[in-house]
Each structure stands twice: as C-alpha cells, then as structure tokens.
Design a protein around this motif. Sequence first.
Motif, PDB file in Angstrom:
ATOM      1  N   MET A  52      21.503  43.272 -29.641  1.00 42.54           N
ATOM      2  CA  MET A  52      20.268  43.222 -30.410  1.00 42.54           C
ATOM      3  C   MET A  52      19.499  41.969 -30.103  1.00 42.54           C
ATOM      4  SD  MET A  52      21.364  44.630 -34.122  1.00 42.54           S
ATOM      5  CE  MET A  52      19.729  44.756 -34.783  1.00 42.54           C
ATOM      6  N   THR A  53      20.213  40.897 -30.078  1.00 46.34           N
ATOM      7  CA  THR A  53      19.535  39.637 -29.828  1.00 46.34           C
ATOM      8  C   THR A  53      18.919  39.650 -28.447  1.00 46.34           C
ATOM      9  OG1 THR A  53      21.465  38.756 -30.940  1.00 46.34           O
ATOM     10  CG2 THR A  53      19.820  37.189 -30.161  1.00 46.34           C
ATOM     11  N   ILE A  54      19.701  40.083 -27.546  1.00 48.50           N
ATOM     12  CA  ILE A  54      19.222  40.078 -26.179  1.00 48.50           C
ATOM     13  C   ILE A  54      18.038  41.010 -26.038  1.00 48.50           C
ATOM     14  CG2 ILE A  54      19.807  40.717 -23.843  1.00 48.50           C
ATOM     15  CD1 ILE A  54      22.692  39.892 -24.577  1.00 48.50           C
ATOM     16  N   SER A  55      18.161  42.144 -26.635  1.00 40.97           N
ATOM     17  CA  SER A  55      17.083  43.109 -26.487  1.00 40.97           C
ATOM     18  C   SER A  55      15.792  42.552 -27.034  1.00 40.97           C
ATOM     19  CB  SER A  55      17.440  44.392 -27.218  1.00 40.97           C
ATOM     20  OG  SER A  55      18.714  44.804 -26.839  1.00 40.97           O
TER      21      SER A  55
ATOM     22  N   LYS B 281      35.661  40.278 -43.112  1.00 39.15           N
ATOM     23  CA  LYS B 281      35.079  39.901 -41.848  1.00 39.15           C
ATOM     24  C   LYS B 281      33.867  39.053 -42.064  1.00 39.15           C
ATOM     25  CE  LYS B 281      32.309  44.014 -41.256  1.00 39.15           C
ATOM     26  NZ  LYS B 281      31.007  43.440 -40.967  1.00 39.15           N
ATOM     27  N   ALA B 282      33.636  38.175 -41.151  1.00 40.56           N
ATOM     28  CA  ALA B 282      32.466  37.333 -41.238  1.00 40.56           C
ATOM     29  C   ALA B 282      31.399  37.924 -40.354  1.00 40.56           C
ATOM     30  CB  ALA B 282      32.831  35.929 -40.767  1.00 40.56           C
ATOM     31  N   ARG B 283      30.295  38.194 -40.935  1.00 40.04           N
ATOM     32  CA  ARG B 283      29.241  38.777 -40.136  1.00 40.04           C
ATOM     33  C   ARG B 283      28.399  37.692 -39.527  1.00 40.04           C
ATOM     34  NH1 ARG B 283      26.765  43.940 -41.863  1.00 40.04           N
ATOM     35  NH2 ARG B 283      28.517  45.309 -42.228  1.00 40.04           N
ATOM     36  N   VAL B 284      28.581  37.546 -38.306  1.00 43.92           N
ATOM     37  CA  VAL B 284      27.805  36.546 -37.593  1.00 43.92           C
ATOM     38  C   VAL B 284      27.073  37.234 -36.466  1.00 43.92           C
ATOM     39  CG1 VAL B 284      27.992  34.591 -36.029  1.00 43.92           C
ATOM     40  CG2 VAL B 284      29.398  34.672 -38.101  1.00 43.92           C
ATOM     41  N   VAL B 285      25.823  36.923 -36.397  1.00 44.35           N
ATOM     42  CA  VAL B 285      25.073  37.463 -35.282  1.00 44.35           C
ATOM     43  C   VAL B 285      25.179  36.467 -34.143  1.00 44.35           C
ATOM     44  CG1 VAL B 285      22.809  38.089 -34.438  1.00 44.35           C
ATOM     45  CG2 VAL B 285      23.490  38.707 -36.765  1.00 44.35           C
ATOM     46  N   TRP B 286      25.816  36.899 -33.126  1.00 43.04           N
ATOM     47  CA  TRP B 286      25.996  35.982 -32.010  1.00 43.04           C
ATOM     48  C   TRP B 286      24.766  36.028 -31.116  1.00 43.04           C
ATOM     49  CZ3 TRP B 286      29.764  32.439 -30.964  1.00 43.04           C
ATOM     50  CH2 TRP B 286      30.822  32.404 -31.883  1.00 43.04           C
ATOM     51  N   SER B 287      23.874  35.189 -31.425  1.00 55.42           N
ATOM     52  CA  SER B 287      22.654  35.105 -30.629  1.00 55.42           C
ATOM     53  C   SER B 287      23.017  34.560 -29.259  1.00 55.42           C
ATOM     54  CB  SER B 287      21.664  34.161 -31.290  1.00 55.42           C
ATOM     55  OG  SER B 287      22.183  32.834 -31.260  1.00 55.42           O
ATOM     56  N   VAL B 288      22.062  34.681 -28.411  1.00 58.25           N
ATOM     57  CA  VAL B 288      22.291  34.197 -27.055  1.00 58.25           C
ATOM     58  C   VAL B 288      22.600  32.707 -27.085  1.00 58.25           C
ATOM     59  CG1 VAL B 288      21.259  33.864 -24.798  1.00 58.25           C
ATOM     60  CG2 VAL B 288      20.800  35.949 -26.071  1.00 58.25           C
ATOM     61  N   ASP B 289      21.847  32.007 -27.869  1.00 55.98           N
ATOM     62  CA  ASP B 289      22.083  30.566 -27.973  1.00 55.98           C
ATOM     63  C   ASP B 289      23.486  30.263 -28.458  1.00 55.98           C
ATOM     64  OD1 ASP B 289      18.717  29.705 -29.040  1.00 55.98           O
ATOM     65  OD2 ASP B 289      19.661  29.805 -27.068  1.00 55.98           O
TER      66      ASP B 289
ATOM     67  N   LYS C 251      26.554  28.480 -26.488  1.00 57.76           N
ATOM     68  CA  LYS C 251      27.323  27.331 -26.994  1.00 57.76           C
ATOM     69  C   LYS C 251      28.805  27.644 -26.913  1.00 57.76           C
ATOM     70  CE  LYS C 251      24.515  24.685 -30.246  1.00 57.76           C
ATOM     71  NZ  LYS C 251      23.395  25.363 -30.897  1.00 57.76           N
ATOM     72  N   PHE C 252      29.065  28.839 -27.344  1.00 65.46           N
ATOM     73  CA  PHE C 252      30.453  29.303 -27.344  1.00 65.46           C
ATOM     74  C   PHE C 252      31.028  29.226 -25.934  1.00 65.46           C
ATOM     75  CE2 PHE C 252      33.963  31.893 -28.792  1.00 65.46           C
ATOM     76  CZ  PHE C 252      34.282  32.688 -27.710  1.00 65.46           C
ATOM     77  N   VAL C 253      30.306  29.766 -25.032  1.00 60.67           N
ATOM     78  CA  VAL C 253      30.800  29.796 -23.666  1.00 60.67           C
ATOM     79  C   VAL C 253      30.936  28.397 -23.088  1.00 60.67           C
ATOM     80  CG1 VAL C 253      30.263  30.547 -21.338  1.00 60.67           C
ATOM     81  CG2 VAL C 253      29.915  32.098 -23.238  1.00 60.67           C
ATOM     82  N   LYS C 254      29.973  27.562 -23.402  1.00 61.53           N
ATOM     83  CA  LYS C 254      30.056  26.179 -22.922  1.00 61.53           C
ATOM     84  C   LYS C 254      31.338  25.536 -23.421  1.00 61.53           C
ATOM     85  CE  LYS C 254      25.349  24.531 -22.132  1.00 61.53           C
ATOM     86  NZ  LYS C 254      24.244  25.095 -22.903  1.00 61.53           N
ATOM     87  N   ALA C 255      31.591  25.791 -24.700  1.00 57.17           N
ATOM     88  CA  ALA C 255      32.797  25.203 -25.292  1.00 57.17           C
ATOM     89  C   ALA C 255      34.039  25.716 -24.585  1.00 57.17           C
ATOM     90  CB  ALA C 255      32.850  25.523 -26.781  1.00 57.17           C
ATOM     91  N   VAL C 256      34.037  26.986 -24.375  1.00 57.29           N
ATOM     92  CA  VAL C 256      35.191  27.587 -23.698  1.00 57.29           C
ATOM     93  C   VAL C 256      35.376  26.990 -22.314  1.00 57.29           C
ATOM     94  CG1 VAL C 256      36.042  29.699 -22.647  1.00 57.29           C
ATOM     95  CG2 VAL C 256      35.109  29.755 -24.949  1.00 57.29           C
ATOM     96  N   ASN C 257      34.276  26.883 -21.627  1.00 57.35           N
ATOM     97  CA  ASN C 257      34.360  26.332 -20.283  1.00 57.35           C
ATOM     98  C   ASN C 257      34.872  24.904 -20.295  1.00 57.35           C
ATOM     99  OD1 ASN C 257      33.400  28.687 -19.265  1.00 57.35           O
ATOM    100  ND2 ASN C 257      31.291  28.004 -19.098  1.00 57.35           N
TER     101      ASN C 257
END
Lengths: 150, 591
Positions: free
Chosen positions: B155-158, B199-207, B211-217
């Motif tokens: 959704m966010t991406i779209s 469950k926690a409803r979080v919309v994982w926006s691109v941003d 961030k998430f991916v950066k952290a993982v990396n």
Amino acid sequence: MERNQQRRQLAVMRQSLFDQEYLDEQFIQLEELQDDANPNFVEEVVTLYYRDSARLIQSIEQALEKKPLDFSKLDGYMHQFKGSSSSIGAKKVKAESTLFREYCRVGNGEGCIRTFQQLKKEYTTLKKKLEAYFQLARQVGPAETACRPK
Amino acid sequence: MVESGFSSPRSDPFPSGLRVLVVDDDPTWLKILEKMLKKCSYEVTTCSLARDALNKLREKKDGYDIVISDVNMPDMDGFKLLEHVGLEMDLPVIMMSVDGETRRVMKGVQHGACDYLLKPIRMKELRNIWQHVFRKRIHEVRDIESLEGLESIHMTISDSDLSEDGNLFSREDATSAKKRKDAETRHDDKDFSDPSTKKARVVWSVDLHQKFVKAVNHIGLDKVGPKKILDLMNVPWLTRENVASHLQILTEKIPFMQKYRLYLGRLLKENDAKSSVIGTKHADSPSKDSTGIFGHKNLTNMHQNDVLGGSYGFPVANSLVQSVDVRGHEGDQKRNASVPEADMKGTLSVDLPGPHKAKSSQMCFDDSFAPNDSGMNYTSFDHPIPSGYSLSEIAEIHFKQESRPLDLENCFNQLPLPDPQHHIQSEYLQSAPPISSGLSTTKRDASSSIEAKPSYDEYNRGNHIKHFDSFPVQMSESLNGQVFEPISATISNMKSQGFNLNCLTDWESVQRNIYWEVEAPFAPVLQGDCYAMNLGLQNIDFTEYSDFTEYIDPTLFAKVPSHLYDALSFDYEHIFDPTECPVIDQGLFIA
C-alpha cells in the motif's frame, strides 16, 4: 441405624454391579458429574437411556422378523444402540452389541438372533438392578453414591 | 439447552466460557456431554439434528468457538456436517463415535476434523478441546499479520508511485475485499485473551522498512535480532514486537524469498557491472549461502522451532523443491524415503480432497517467533497429513516425472479448472519439473548448507531454498507486466473456486517485490497486481492450504535468459541495486 445399614447396603449393591461387570468406568464418570446443580444426574441419565433405547430394541426386533435379514440395517441399529449403552457404562449390554455386530458383519442370522436374545436379557437385568439401586440411593441421600470401586 | 450469547464477554480467562455446539442424535449422550462441558466451564448449546446445528451456526456467525459432532446422525452424515462447518464457518470440529475403526478416524481427519473422540468420552478429553480453538486463532493472527505486513508495504509503495492507478485495484473484486474485511474483523472480534496472539499493527512504510533494512545490514545478517534492530532503527514508537513480527514475515513466512533474493541478486550483479551500493556492506561470496537477506545461518537459528506445523501454506516451496530432491540431493534422501503411502495419491498430486485437507500444508511452516509449541503440536488429528511428513516429501513423490518442456499456455489454462483437487495439481506438476530441470547445479551450495540442519529445519528452510532453486530461472524472466495479468486472473479464478491462495499471496507478493527491483518499468503493474492479489487472496481461509503447485503460474517461468541460469545464491544486497532499478525503493528489502 437403619440409615447406616442402608448406606452399607447401597455401597455393596454398587460394588457388585461393578464386580459382576454390569457397569464399567463410564458409570463412575456419570457419578462424578453429579453435583448440587444436578443431584439426581445419574438416575436421570439412566432413565433417559432406557427410554430412548427401548425404541431401538423394538426396531431391531422388528427387523429380525423380516426375511431375509437386512444385516446392514441391523448393524446400523446396533451401532446406535451400542453407542447409547456406552453412555451409561452398560458393560455386558455393550459386549452383546459388539457380538451382534460381528454376526451382522459375517451375515450370520442365527448368531444375530441368538445374541439379541442374550442382549435383551442383560439389558433387562441391568435395568432392574439399577432401578433398585436408585430407589435405595434416594432413600439414603445423594452423598453416598459417589465413591469409586476398589 | 443453553444458548450462548452472540459475543459473550467472558470475565474468566480463556478457555472458560468457550462456546461449544454439541450435535448428537443420542439424547443420553447429549445430556451427558452437556453436563461434562458445563463442568469445564464452557458454554454449551446442544442439537440433536445436524440441520439444526447448521442453522444455529449460520444464524450466529461467530457465535460458537467449536463444534463437537457425532459421526452417525439420521438426517445428515457427520462428515458432511463437518465439511459444511469447515467451509462456511471455519470452526474447529471434533468428531465423536463409538466406532474407533482406523478407517473412520482417518475419514474424519480427511474431512477436516481437528480431533476424533471415541465414545465413551471422558471428561478430561473434553477439557482439552480448547486447544483446537486456540491453535486456530493463533494461526489466523499470524496469517493476517503477515499478510497485513505485506499488504501495508504494498500500500505504501503503491501510493508513492502509481502510474497506473486503475491497475492497483482492478483485480480486487467486491467479494474479496469484503472477505478480507471479514477476516480482519473476525480477527479483531475474537477474544484473544492470550497475549501471544495480540498483534501490533504497524504500517511498514518504505522509510520505516529502509530503516529496518539498514539496521539489519549493519548488525549483520547472521547476528540480527529484533532487539538489536529496534535499537538501531531508533524509532521511538516502534516496539520490539513490531520489529520481530516484521522480521518474521520477511524471513520465516517467506523463507524461500531468501534464496530468491539471493538468486536475483546474482542476476542483477551479472547484469550490471556496477556493484550495488548496498552490496558492499555485506560479506558475500555469491557462491556461498549466507548472503541471503538473513542468511542461511539465521534461518537455521530462527527456525529452530519450526517443525512441520506451519501456519503458512507454502507447500509450493516444498513441492517445487522436490525437483531438486528428486535429482538426488543428498540431504533429501532420507526424507524421500519416508513419504507415507497414505499421502501418495495415484497421480501426481498432493492429496487435496478439499479445503480441510489443505491444512496439511500448514504443517510446513511455523512461526518460530510465536509460541513454539503451536506448530509442534500438530498431531495427525490436526492435519490430514500426519506430522512427520512434509509436503515436500509428498510433492516429491509427485515430481518424479520426466521433465517436459514448459507449456505455458497449457499450464495457465489449466488453472481455473472446476475440479480443484487432482486435476489442477497434476497439471501444474507437469510444469514443475521442467522448471527445476532448468536449474543450474550451483545452487546446491546454498541448499547443502541447509541440509545439515535437523530434519525439520530442513523441511522448511532447505525446502524453501531448494524451492527457489527451482524457480530462479523462471522468476527472473517473468518481469513482464503481462505475466502478472494472467496470474491475477488465475488467482481470482481460483479464489472463486474456494481455494486457499494464501500461500500464493505471499509467494506472488514476494515475486513482485523482487520484480520491482529488477525491472522498473513493470513495477507499477506488478505492485498493483500484487496488492490486488493480496487483497483478493487474503480473504481466503488462511488456514487452508493447497499444494502450491496448483497456483504457481508456470508462465512465470516462461523464458528465462540463459545467463540467468547459473545463478546460485544471491546476495541480499544485489537485489537492490539502486542504479539498476529506479523503482528500487519499492522493494521489500531495500536498504
């Protein structure tokens, strides 16, 4: 005291029902379900069983008179009857039901008829014994009936 | 008779107040069961006729938590009732009978019974029936969670890049939207007293995702963990659970994606001389395995508790893996040997008598982040396929066929078949082997690393990985927007036939995510399709899975350029080469 005697009598009666294998573990399950909300639960269930199974007995009887025997139908009835009998823990009755079904499976009409006669005997004997038991139980009081056999 | 309230608030903790519907034509048993269930503090409703029971269930949707029914009833076969309940209400159903013949029990399980009790029934057996309700809830939560996770990303991406607006929602028909809503609502309304199901409803926006991916990396693929990620992300409102859930979705729910990404990364790397910006951050030997987004090692760790009990139907992965298995992949030998006779249908199809049975695929994936035992507790009563067999094994049997050239038109056309079960499956199975045959042998590396793990792990990870082994060639090629159209149509078709396309949802969405990264121009279309498909598919019963091969559109595996064939393991980072795809931002795992 007559009360105590009655209690003892009741306990003996109950124990013999188990010892002679008229009843099995399921009966104890029913006893455990009995509580203040349903103080006569066991008797109610047994009464319901005899009322309901009576029509099954009749259906089987009628089916056994038809020639040729419809074993599949007979088996169906007996399956139901067996299920019902298992609900109160009628051990001997259940055993006869199983035997009956076995005869149905192999198409042994003679065996079916013979077994059914035996089944009815057990069925009636148990009924009488339980009626006597409950009668005494009502006199003695609800607390006395819930104890497990040895 | 006690009528349970529509949504009775329960003051006592679960399972107290569990709303049980008992169906039995024997009045004696009905009375006994009612009393027994009441003693368990359950809310009991009794019925002596199956039709009555169905009416009650239909009148009060969500009015009951579980159904207990006798097998033999005068007006309707207990199995039929079981099917109805499963299809219409998706409630757990327990069968009862005085007959304990294996055949009958098996039939019950096949029809979707979650348990089969023998009369005379003991109290203690009834006490435990709540576990079936609980188990179902957990999986629904997870299913919705993961799908929502994907969905929100889409959704966010779209939103950010929608050149073809019409496409985005074009494929979501009213039913699917409504059903999705129902699924979500139902999920919301359910009384989840167990905190683990919240469950926690979080919309994982691109941003946020970036961030998430950066952290993982930054942490390193093999050392990643929700807490560490959370700390690095530095997003105040985000909770550890949010991160864990997201991590879960990305790594476990879609484990095969890892291999996929690895593969695509490779493709990108080969296609583009420039090394990716992201790529430099990670240790990565293309020939090695642990460069997937979360590395094989991670998968292993995270999947410690994965057993066959899985909540996501990715049997596809498994079944496709078979091609690799069939070709004698060592680790699989032992699995190969143990497929039970019962599971092997004559023709090349995983046994799929109906939606209920599809539950077997559930066994393949579990959520290791979730309460561990839920997956492990899949006994034979819970799934048509007894635990101990993975769909991979079963599918493997099916894949033992000679390769045939991919017949795309055929495969595609065969999708909307009226008979869901065997026909389609076998059709798809035909297409599957060729897919695998196109595989390069290099992937063995990645796979072999998996095989060293305990068997259950292998089922999941190894299978997924291998699954990708089968796919890469095709996947990378089907970047054309057109490819997705038929897929979507197909999916709608299948959806309408009552298939569970949950697995496809995830699969397809993964595909699309990858695709975006690889071919920018098609991204919007893909996204639209993906989102639509997500929506469309979400409403399908999440707990029912079918053989993935039913739904994987072979057109995806159409023409793969030969240079893509030798992809082995992909580097996580390579997938997202920003220079390669302008739309890279829309990828799922972009740093």
